[in-house]
Scaffold this motif. Structure first.
Motif, PDB file in Angstrom:
ATOM      1  N   PHE A 153      -1.637  -3.178  14.468  1.00 38.73           N
ATOM      2  CA  PHE A 153      -0.897  -4.197  13.716  1.00 38.73           C
ATOM      3  C   PHE A 153      -1.594  -4.408  12.387  1.00 38.73           C
ATOM      4  N   LYS A 195      -1.039 -15.096  11.373  1.00 39.04           N
ATOM      5  CA  LYS A 195      -0.556 -14.122  12.352  1.00 39.04           C
ATOM      6  C   LYS A 195      -1.018 -14.557  13.723  1.00 39.04           C
ATOM      7  N   GLU A 204       3.983 -14.629  11.515  1.00 39.29           N
ATOM      8  CA  GLU A 204       4.317 -13.418  12.271  1.00 39.29           C
ATOM      9  C   GLU A 204       3.632 -13.471  13.629  1.00 39.29           C
ATOM     10  N   THR A 263       2.403 -11.002  17.133  1.00 35.55           N
ATOM     11  CA  THR A 263       2.291  -9.749  17.854  1.00 35.55           C
ATOM     12  C   THR A 263       2.093 -10.112  19.315  1.00 35.55           C
ATOM     13  N   LYS A 303       0.856  -3.323  22.961  1.00 37.65           N
ATOM     14  CA  LYS A 303       1.737  -4.137  22.136  1.00 37.65           C
ATOM     15  C   LYS A 303       3.157  -3.971  22.635  1.00 37.65           C
ATOM     16  N   GLU A 337       6.760  -7.359  18.147  1.00 39.19           N
ATOM     17  CA  GLU A 337       6.187  -7.844  16.894  1.00 39.19           C
ATOM     18  C   GLU A 337       7.320  -8.408  16.053  1.00 39.19           C
TER      19      GLU A 337
END
Lengths: 324, 252
Positions: free
Chosen positions: B25, B33, B221, B223, B230, B233
């Motif tokens: 990321f 984030k 944002e 994740t 992951k 996102e």
């Protein structure tokens, strides 16, 4: 407890300056001067150990070795090679610092009991070398004929003069250490003590500081050893054995690990105990030290320096009870 | 927007167990984030790898174009990544002020010798740093507690103190590991205001947090990690409507 005022420093210097005259003028305790010289010699080691153990939280059971290295280098180089004693003190200091660096790099990676074991092993190895290198150290028979120190041509030949030499060095070491504690370096050391991971995340080079303070404490122990050699004039390996390392530990635990004053108080009290007050115990002396260590850790975990604070706390409690 | 941190196909393997697998990321300048996911998803591991506490097995982390994998934690801190801890790691027996002053460590120059001699420039530097630390305590609202021992503060204030201490390193990226754990609702509101203030200073924030209301409110944002990988996102709204995320949190 960490902030050390200018006033307390001045009081300390005044006590150091006046103390010997009190003993000097009272014949019954005039030999206390001799004990105070030993106390000063111990103080030099315990100040360094207090920084290393109390502030940075790194245990060492091998500081008798650095004390011994200082003493033997001074002893051997002055008697066998006739070098200037002050030059020898400098050489000893550099050698001890260098050895501390070499020992420190691997051992300070260890933690807790393992670090204690690592430094303990170093102390024992050094003791064996003092015992076995008979050509240089005289082995178990010891070595004698170490000359007295001279300063600018004047011999330091009386106890009074030697007292001032040793204790003024203690004052310098103390002032240096007090400045250190209340600075960037001191904060970093105390941070390492509580949390290495947090300290390193704040940009503190943990390994670097551990080694620096280990070397610094070794250098102080070495100077102390050189003074010891020139004072007592006769060296025997048993002065630098494991028990002496433990005795140093008892000094700073008894005085109080978290304060530099604790190092001084502990050194002075242990000096008086071992040369004067515990004489009646003979071979049971060790037992007495054990009991002291036990009692202090149970009842006064912060050492004797915490006593006045606890005392006034009790008085305040008592007073508020009366009021109520 | 300027890219400051990029994580590429990162693996962290403990023994035979993959704590993180092929995770990547990026973080832009001035962005909040959030890294979310169920317990054991690898969020804290990720943060520990970025800050140099744990070493990665494979993959790259670049910070301002410099590869930082394998660097010692104190060197990463000096590059401009600072952090707080999930289990508070304040320097318990030091005062609140001294805690923050430890954070100033990297931009001071006194060493063992100059400190011991207390040279003039050492004292001047000490004064400068003290003022800087006081200003930071004022910023986070702990100024009136400056001489208290850190361990005497309630847990919420210790978390705030950790933020002040982390800010003292002058970070470009601030990593917060569950900063709202143990905070009550009014504390949490205070905290979200503080985080926005920090963002205004142009500092990027990497946040790990379980309080979803808070996360959705302040993040730019997100994740999402699950079992070390992951799985999604996007922006808070995108994540809230993502069926895969719902599956991870509620299903199975």
């Amino acid at each position: 407890m960490f902030h050390i005022t200018i006033k307390s420093r001045i009081v300390f210097i005044a006590i150091v300056l006046i103390c010997p005259w009190i003993f000097y003028l009272i014949p019954a305790v005039s030999h206390y001067l001799d004990i105070l010289i030993f106390a000063g010699i111990y103080c030099l080691i315990t100040i360094g150990l207090s920084l290393l153990m109390g502030y940075a939280g790194q245990i060492s059971l091998g500081h008798a070795a650095f004390f011994g290295i200082g003493a033997y280098i001074s002893g051997i180089l002055t008697t066998k090679y006739g070098l200037n004693p002050w030059v020898c003190i400098l050489i000893a200091l550099f050698v001890s610092g260098f050895i501390a660096y070499c020992i420190g790099v691997p051992t300070l990676k260890l933690h807790g009991h393992y670090l204690a074991m690592g430094t303990l092993a170093f102390g024992i190895i050094t003791f064996i070398i003092f015992n076995e290198e008979i050509t240089y150290t005289g082995g178990p028979d010891g070595m004698g004929n170490i000359k007295e120190l001279q300063l600018l041509g004047f011999p330091i030949d009386t106890n009074m003069k030697y007292y001032y030499l040793v204790w003024l060095t203690v004052v310098l070491a103390l002032l240096f250490s007090v400045n250190l504690i209340q600075s960037r370096v001191g904060r970093a050391l105390r941070a390492i003590h509580t949390s290495e991971v947090a300290a390193s995340s704040m940009g503190v080079n943990v390994a670097g500081y551990k080694i620096q303070i280990f070397v610094f404490s070794a250098i102080l122990a070495s100077i102390s050893g050189s003074f010891y050699a020139h004072y007592i004039k006769f060296l025997n390996p048993t002065s630098f054995d494991l028990f002496f390392s433990i005795k140093l530990l008892i000094m700073i635990v008894m005085g109080g690990m978290r304060s530099i004053w604790g190092a001084i108080i502990g050194a002075v009290i242990i000096a008086f105990l071992s040369f004067e007050w515990l004489g009646a115990f003979h071979e049971f002396e060790t037992l007495a030290y054990g009991a002291i260590l036990l009692l202090v850790t149970i009842f006064l975990p912060d050492g004797l320096v915490s006593l006045p604070g606890k005392f006034s706390e009790q008085i305040n409690k008592y007073l508020s009870k009366i009021k109520a | 927007m300027e890219l400051i941190l990029s994580v590429d196909s990162l693996d962290v393997i403990f023994g035979g167990l993959a704590a993180l697998k092929d995770v990547g990321f990026t973080i832009q300048k001035g962005v909040i984030k959030s890294l979310i996911g169920p317990n054991g998803a690898g969020k804290s591991t990720m943060l520990n790898v970025i800050t140099g506490v744990i070493q990665s097995t494979k993959g790259d982390i670049h910070f301002y174009g410099k590869r930082i994998n394998g660097l010692a934690a104190h060197k990463i801190s000096r590059l401009g990544i600072s952090r707080t801890f999930q289990h508070v790691e304040t320097f318990a027996k030091m005062s609140v002020l001294e805690n923050v002053m430890v954070g100033c460590h990297s931009h001071m120059s006194a060493n063992l010798l100059t400190s011991g001699l207390s040279l003039f420039n050492v004292r001047r530097e000490e004064d400068r740093v003290k003022n800087e630390a006081l200003a930071l305590l004022d910023f986070v609202g702990l100024l009136d507690k400056k001489y208290q021992e850190a361990s005497s503060l309630p847990i919420g204030e210790q978390r705030i103190l950790e933020i002040a201490r982390a800010l003292a390193t002058r970070p470009k990226l601030l990593c917060l590991d569950e900063p709202a754990a143990g905070l009550n609702e009014s504390d949490t509101n205070q905290f979200s205001i503080l985080v926005r203030e920090i963002k205004k200073k142009g500092i990027s924030i990497l946040l790990i947090e379980h309080d979803m209301k808070l996360v959705m409110k302040i993040s730019d944002e997100l994740t999402v990690l699950n079992y070390g990988q992951k799985i999604a996102e996007g922006t808070p709204i995108e994540i809230q409507n993502d069926p895969v995320v719902h599956e991870a949190y509620l299903g199975g």
